[in-house]
Design an enzyme around this catalytic site. Sequence first.
Site, PDB file in Angstrom:
ATOM      1  N   GLY A 239      28.655   9.783  16.019  1.00 59.44           N
ATOM      2  CA  GLY A 239      28.331  10.066  17.421  1.00 59.44           C
ATOM      3  C   GLY A 239      29.562   9.889  18.288  1.00 59.44           C
ATOM      4  O   GLY A 239      30.700   9.979  17.804  1.00 59.44           O
ATOM      5  N   SER A 240      29.324   9.607  19.556  1.00 57.89           N
ATOM      6  CA  SER A 240      30.426   9.520  20.514  1.00 57.89           C
ATOM      7  C   SER A 240      31.281   8.264  20.271  1.00 57.89           C
ATOM      8  O   SER A 240      30.815   7.288  19.666  1.00 57.89           O
ATOM      9  CB  SER A 240      29.848   9.461  21.927  1.00 57.89           C
ATOM     10  OG  SER A 240      29.012   8.328  22.026  1.00 57.89           O
ATOM     11  N   GLY A 244      30.394   4.459  19.059  1.00 60.88           N
ATOM     12  CA  GLY A 244      31.092   3.858  17.924  1.00 60.88           C
ATOM     13  C   GLY A 244      31.713   2.513  18.277  1.00 60.88           C
ATOM     14  O   GLY A 244      31.726   1.586  17.456  1.00 60.88           O
ATOM     15  N   GLU A 261      32.158   7.715  12.407  1.00 58.01           N
ATOM     16  CA  GLU A 261      32.533   9.142  12.485  1.00 58.01           C
ATOM     17  C   GLU A 261      32.304   9.572  13.920  1.00 58.01           C
ATOM     18  O   GLU A 261      31.187   9.932  14.305  1.00 58.01           O
ATOM     19  CB  GLU A 261      31.640   9.973  11.538  1.00 58.01           C
ATOM     20  CG  GLU A 261      31.777   9.614  10.073  1.00 58.01           C
ATOM     21  CD  GLU A 261      33.039  10.186   9.443  1.00 58.01           C
ATOM     22  OE1 GLU A 261      33.742  10.991  10.088  1.00 58.01           O
ATOM     23  OE2 GLU A 261      33.322   9.820   8.294  1.00 58.01           O
ATOM     24  N   CYS A 295      31.892  18.234  16.220  1.00 54.03           N
ATOM     25  CA  CYS A 295      32.948  17.231  16.355  1.00 54.03           C
ATOM     26  C   CYS A 295      34.301  17.863  16.066  1.00 54.03           C
ATOM     27  O   CYS A 295      35.327  17.400  16.547  1.00 54.03           O
ATOM     28  CB  CYS A 295      32.680  16.056  15.429  1.00 54.03           C
ATOM     29  SG  CYS A 295      32.323  16.556  13.749  1.00 54.03           S
TER      30      CYS A 295
HETATM   31  P1  NAD Z   1      25.741   9.741  20.918  1.00 54.68           P
HETATM   32  O1  NAD Z   1      26.845   8.779  20.729  1.00 54.68           O
HETATM   33  O2  NAD Z   1      25.162   9.894  22.262  1.00 54.68           O
HETATM   34  O3  NAD Z   1      24.531   9.386  19.931  1.00 54.68           O
HETATM   35  C1  NAD Z   1      24.693   9.340  18.532  1.00 54.68           C
HETATM   36  C2  NAD Z   1      23.661   8.424  17.925  1.00 54.68           C
HETATM   37  O4  NAD Z   1      23.983   7.069  18.280  1.00 54.68           O
HETATM   38  C3  NAD Z   1      22.236   8.650  18.420  1.00 54.68           C
HETATM   39  O5  NAD Z   1      21.365   8.506  17.328  1.00 54.68           O
HETATM   40  C4  NAD Z   1      22.048   7.542  19.457  1.00 54.68           C
HETATM   41  O6  NAD Z   1      20.705   7.174  19.637  1.00 54.68           O
HETATM   42  C5  NAD Z   1      22.838   6.414  18.827  1.00 54.68           C
HETATM   43  N1  NAD Z   1      23.372   5.412  19.762  1.00 54.68           N
HETATM   44  C6  NAD Z   1      23.872   5.603  21.003  1.00 54.68           C
HETATM   45  N2  NAD Z   1      24.341   4.454  21.509  1.00 54.68           N
HETATM   46  C7  NAD Z   1      24.134   3.496  20.569  1.00 54.68           C
HETATM   47  C8  NAD Z   1      24.399   2.094  20.504  1.00 54.68           C
HETATM   48  N3  NAD Z   1      24.975   1.447  21.504  1.00 54.68           N
HETATM   49  N4  NAD Z   1      24.054   1.429  19.376  1.00 54.68           N
HETATM   50  C9  NAD Z   1      23.488   2.080  18.330  1.00 54.68           C
HETATM   51  N5  NAD Z   1      23.191   3.396  18.352  1.00 54.68           N
HETATM   52  C10 NAD Z   1      23.516   4.101  19.454  1.00 54.68           C
HETATM   53  O7  NAD Z   1      26.299  11.152  20.377  1.00 54.68           O
HETATM   54  P2  NAD Z   1      25.625  12.588  20.431  1.00 54.68           P
HETATM   55  O8  NAD Z   1      25.666  13.112  21.831  1.00 54.68           O
HETATM   56  O9  NAD Z   1      24.320  12.599  19.704  1.00 54.68           O
HETATM   57  O10 NAD Z   1      26.629  13.434  19.518  1.00 54.68           O
HETATM   58  C11 NAD Z   1      27.827  13.971  19.963  1.00 54.68           C
HETATM   59  C12 NAD Z   1      29.014  13.114  19.573  1.00 54.68           C
HETATM   60  O11 NAD Z   1      29.024  12.888  18.170  1.00 54.68           O
HETATM   61  C13 NAD Z   1      30.339  13.786  19.859  1.00 54.68           C
HETATM   62  O12 NAD Z   1      31.222  12.837  20.379  1.00 54.68           O
HETATM   63  C14 NAD Z   1      30.801  14.265  18.504  1.00 54.68           C
HETATM   64  O13 NAD Z   1      32.189  14.459  18.387  1.00 54.68           O
HETATM   65  C15 NAD Z   1      30.308  13.170  17.638  1.00 54.68           C
HETATM   66  N6  NAD Z   1      30.187  13.593  16.244  1.00 54.68           N
HETATM   67  C16 NAD Z   1      31.133  13.148  15.360  1.00 54.68           C
HETATM   68  C17 NAD Z   1      31.085  13.573  14.040  1.00 54.68           C
HETATM   69  C18 NAD Z   1      32.130  13.128  13.053  1.00 54.68           C
HETATM   70  O14 NAD Z   1      31.889  13.261  11.874  1.00 54.68           O
HETATM   71  N7  NAD Z   1      33.255  12.600  13.477  1.00 54.68           N
HETATM   72  C19 NAD Z   1      30.060  14.423  13.610  1.00 54.68           C
HETATM   73  C20 NAD Z   1      29.105  14.830  14.532  1.00 54.68           C
HETATM   74  C21 NAD Z   1      29.179  14.408  15.851  1.00 54.68           C
END
Ligand code: NAD
Length: 508
Positions: A239-240, A244, A261, A295
């Site tokens: 995720g973001s 992370g 990731e 991503c």
């Molecule tokens: P997000 O960070 O908003 O959410 C991702 C996941 O994390 C969700 O399931 C969310 O509920 C959970 N989450 C959020 N805050 C949390 C916390 N504090 N503790 C635990 N869990 C938490 O991201 P998004 O909008 O769903 O996805 C887009 C982002 O993901 C972009 O930044 C993209 O680059 C990244 N991404 C990275 C990869 C990679 O492999 N590097 C792959 C796909 C997406």
Amino acid sequence: MKKVLKALQIKNINNGVSTGVDSWAGSGKVLSSYSPVDGELIGKVRQATKDDYEKVITKAEEAYKIWREVPAPKRGEIVRQMGEALRANKDNLGRLVSYEMGKSLQEGWGEVQEMIDICDFAVGLSRQLYGLSMHSERLQHRMYEQWHPLGIVGIISAFNFPVAVWSWNAMLAWVCGDVCVWKPSEKTPLSAIACQHIIQAVLRNNNVPEGISGLIVGDREVGEWLSNDTRVPLVSATGSTRMGKAVGQAVAGRLGRSLLELGGNNAIIVTENADLQIVIPAVVFGAVGTAGQRCTTTRRLILHENIYEDVKNRLVKIYSQLRIGDPLDTNNHVGPLIDTDAVNNYQTAIEKVKAEGGNILFGNEVLSGEAYQSGCYVKPTIVEVTTQTPMVCHETFAPILYLIKYSTLDEAIALQNGVPQGLSSAIFTLNMREAEQFLSANGSDCGIANVNIGTSGAEIGGAFGGEKETGGGRESGSDSWKNYMRRQTNTINYSTQLPLAQGIKFDI
Ligand code: NAD
């Protein structure tokens, strides 16, 4: 879509509240899943409560005791069957992923194909979880290392790959002998529930415990339970960067392991020696595919000054011909953003970069009208910048491409590396020296560096992930499996003496 949901056993009961399925029956607040394609409500599910979470973890702990004893090749055989089940469900699951996330149908199917591919990879891997053997310095001693499973692997996934990223983790973790608990994105819960049904049927057919595959639907709070839980030795989170950092700190605080990731800010360098015939499609696919919500999306284009105007003009022309609309209609090139919050982020980013001196060459428009009733469709945008301003260094999850001019390759590589993220990168050149410099230790600082291929669309055979604010994790191919296991070094003495290491004497 009704037929698709039925085939994937997603039933709405109680007037549309709760999926009412045996493998997911949360009892918390209701989460509604709307399609960004047309704004329609697809279904409602209940989130996990803390009690539901505890039940899932307890089931996982029980299942682990059984699963870790199953020989790895036999675990591989069950993963092989999961691959077969995914093949049988590819059409429906791909359609649901497309409709719930808003990516093109071809990409929805492609995502399921990646799941199938990682199953195949994991099956082979189940016979190759090798450790090294070493020569002992002591007489009649044998030394070797072996790999054991970790236990429960928590998987937190993002909305943009609602199912594939989970499978990259889960299939490997399963052949390694771990059990998994998945916290999917709250924006795509139905795709996750559909996967859970497919996997549970395979587990049942093999008479192994359901707890091998746990699901906890919910928002950030549910993810936090996983991050803070000492019963979960590894948390793999996608995720973001903001997320992370929170997960990384929580897991490190209890000395657990995390595999992160996170966001990317990927660039393509195009030198004056590039074949522009292949540059243009690579850039357009990389920048507008999945509406800029990968991503690995191409966000920055670093162009040599001698070809700058030519590439810029070609891109503006192609962007004006892109068809934007329903991603399930294969005639369209660009689908919607995930939700209206993402549309707001797109608009804000463009306003900010304009204020920083950016020159909009194309786009900057939210589309309206019947075909765009969800309010999530935007025009892919091209912005010309002279330096990498704060907005250019920031990952905006939308189709915004920044063009930057350079004159020397050193300068181009410095620009490419001059952002906080380090996921994917590419150079287009037919000059071998330029390509090798880009790939050398003083070249790209990213986890992925390509030559004459764009930044997006990685194959599962390689280790996937990136450096710096992308989090440093590696998953999928190569030796990423080692993340899901613990290494044990064993020394066996079959002599009649007790020689100590380093020749130390201890006479008693
Ligand atoms: P997000 O960070 O908003 O959410 C991702 C996941 O994390 C969700 O399931 C969310 O509920 C959970 N989450 C959020 N805050 C949390 C916390 N504090 N503790 C635990 N869990 C938490 O991201 P998004 O909008 O769903 O996805 C887009 C982002 O993901 C972009 O930044 C993209 O680059 C990244 N991404 C990275 C990869 C990679 O492999 N590097 C792959 C796909 C997406």
